[in-house]
Design a protein around this motif. Structure first.
Motif, short mmCIF file in Angstrom:
data_model
loop_
_atom_site.label_atom_id
_atom_site.label_comp_id
_atom_site.label_asym_id
_atom_site.label_seq_id
_atom_site.Cartn_x
_atom_site.Cartn_y
_atom_site.Cartn_z
N GLU A 297 -5.47 1.57 -4.66
CA GLU A 297 -6.63 1.35 -3.78
C GLU A 297 -6.35 1.89 -2.39
O GLU A 297 -7.22 2.48 -1.75
CB GLU A 297 -6.97 -0.14 -3.71
CG GLU A 297 -7.37 -0.76 -5.05
CD GLU A 297 -6.17 -1.21 -5.88
OE1 GLU A 297 -5.01 -0.97 -5.44
OE2 GLU A 297 -6.39 -1.78 -6.95
N ASN A 298 -5.11 1.70 -1.91
CA ASN A 298 -4.74 2.21 -0.59
C ASN A 298 -4.71 3.74 -0.58
O ASN A 298 -5.16 4.37 0.38
CB ASN A 298 -3.36 1.67 -0.18
CG ASN A 298 -3.36 0.17 -0.02
OD1 ASN A 298 -4.36 -0.42 0.37
ND2 ASN A 298 -2.24 -0.47 -0.32
N TYR A 302 -7.23 6.06 1.69
CA TYR A 302 -6.59 6.95 2.66
C TYR A 302 -7.02 8.40 2.44
O TYR A 302 -7.32 9.13 3.39
CB TYR A 302 -5.08 6.82 2.54
CG TYR A 302 -4.30 7.68 3.50
CD1 TYR A 302 -4.29 7.41 4.86
CD2 TYR A 302 -3.57 8.78 3.04
CE1 TYR A 302 -3.58 8.20 5.74
CE2 TYR A 302 -2.85 9.57 3.91
CZ TYR A 302 -2.86 9.28 5.26
OH TYR A 302 -2.15 10.07 6.14
#
Length: 409
Positions: A297-298, A302
């Motif tokens: 998810e990060n 990003y």
């Protein structure tokens, strides 16, 4: 932990190319490898090197545990029901060929339809071309919207009760488009077809849940997700795999061999003939650990920000055309472009002189190049180890390329 914090795990990024710090913007072709992956493979060769499954000695048992442990990591990573549904292959190409050769060749009848899209990678076109010719099936293409997306209305009009196979990439390696594969799978199943997903550009960058998508097959490669080359995965629903014949025969995949007939091992080993890709599977397992630590998810969030920043900055360059959706939420972290009348190979060469690595050519997507009405494009693709400074260097390099060729011509 992102960008600069992550870069320290990638030894290859700490170098100069042509007298400039390396700016690696070619992760869609292959990602770089963190030290954790390199060490996992080295440790196998230094401490546990042995063939798997066949022996009873200590090294063989340790190697088998590592190899099958990697399979379990893959299962959790894509949320498969069972490790029986996770087959190790050489990569996405081999996985898709296995579906075409093992499933399609076995089930298709004359007049049946196979549906793919104009944006597919060659590895998701040619196997279907070949099996369609052999079986007398009809190969149909989903047309694209002007921004390089697929409309579900088009999907509904193209898929019919004659359609038996739908095979679509989840993320385009050229346009960056994120396709609605879950919705396409639903339409395919409503018409009695199976859904094949090329996940090569998706699995490394976002959470892919095969049960949520309800795809029948998913193919992806290790080398695009911080893992080693030569290893990939074919996920398939167990009930389908049970009824499929293997496409490669020999050791490892057999149960009993007689003089004139043989029987196969149970899943998943029936599709893994010969000595497996042991070290690379272990490396893939380490890559999954690394990605899980950072969080898909990060990574996805990003990269959306990087793509938005890249398009904003690149659009300041006169004569530069970007292909694919402008909305960063509809695309992954890559930008494909052309610079005025400069050939993409020339652009890539000038960028390389400044230490910037991008890809140029048709990107194994010649039907899409025809749809775009170009012969080739340049592509900058990002991953978790890139940052805005890399994009700034790209934009400066593109400005330099434009000025250089303006002076020359």
């Amino acid at each position: 932990m992102m960008n600069q914090d992550i870069k320290r795990y990638f030894p290859i990024l700490n170098q100069e190319v042509n007298g400039h710090p390396l700016v690696y913007l070619d992760s869609a072709a292959t990602s770089q490898k963190p030290i954790q992956v390199i060490e996992a493979m080295r440790n196998y060769y230094e401490l546990d090197n042995s063939n798997v499954h066949r022996g009873v000695h200590t090294l063989g048992n340790r190697a088998t545990d590592l190899y099958e442990g990697a399979r379990e990591k893959v299962r959790k990573f894509i949320n498969a029901n069972s490790t029986k549904e996770v087959i190790f292959t050489r990569g996405t190409t081999t996985s898709l060929n296995t579906v075409a050769g093992g499933y399609a060749r076995q089930t298709l009848q004359e007049g049946d339809e196979i549906v793919i899209s104009y944006m597919e990678h060659h590895s998701n076109i040619i196997p279907w071309q070949q099996v369609a010719k052999e079986k007398g099936a009809v190969l149909k293409y989903l047309d694209l919207e002007a921004d390089g997306t697929i409309s579900l209305d088009t999907v509904r009009k193209t898929i019919t009760p004659k359609t038996k196979i739908v095979s679509v990439m989840m993320v385009s390696n050229v346009l960056g488009t994120i396709n609605p594969v879950k919705e396409i799978a639903k339409i395919a199943h409503e018409n009695g077809a199976i859904m094949v997903v090329d996940g090569a550009q998706a699995v490394p960058h976002m959470k892919v849940d095969v049960q949520d998508i309800d795809c029948d097959f998913l193919a992806f490669s290790g080398h695009k997700m911080c893992g080693p080359t030569g290893i990939g995965v074919l996920y398939g629903k167990q009930a389908i795999l049970e009824n499929m014949e293997p496409v490669e025969f020999g050791g490892e995949m057999i149960d009993f061999v007689g003089l004139h007939d043989s029987t196969w091992k149970e899943l998943p080993w029936k599709f893994e003939g010969g000595t497996p890709i042991i070290a690379s599977a272990i490396g893939l397992g380490a890559a999954i650990d690394f990605l899980n630590e950072i969080g898909l998810e990060n990574i996805e969030a990003y990269e959306h920000k990087l793509a938005a920043y890249a398009m904003d900055q690149m659009e300041t360059i006169d004569g530069l055309e970007i292909y694919g959706p402008r909305d960063p939420n509809k695309r992954c972290g890559l930008v494909t472009f052309n610079l005025a009348d400069v050939h993409p190979h020339d652009v890539a060469t000038v960028l390389d002189m400044n230490g910037i690595a991008v890809r140029a050519g048709h990107h194994c997507a010649q039907p899409l190049m025809k749809w775009l009405q170009v012969s080739a494009t340049a592509r900058a693709s990002f991953y978790m180890y890139n940052d805005e400074a890399d994009i700034d260097a790209l934009v400066a390099g593109l400005q330099a390329a434009k000025e250089y060729f303006n002076d020359v011509f």
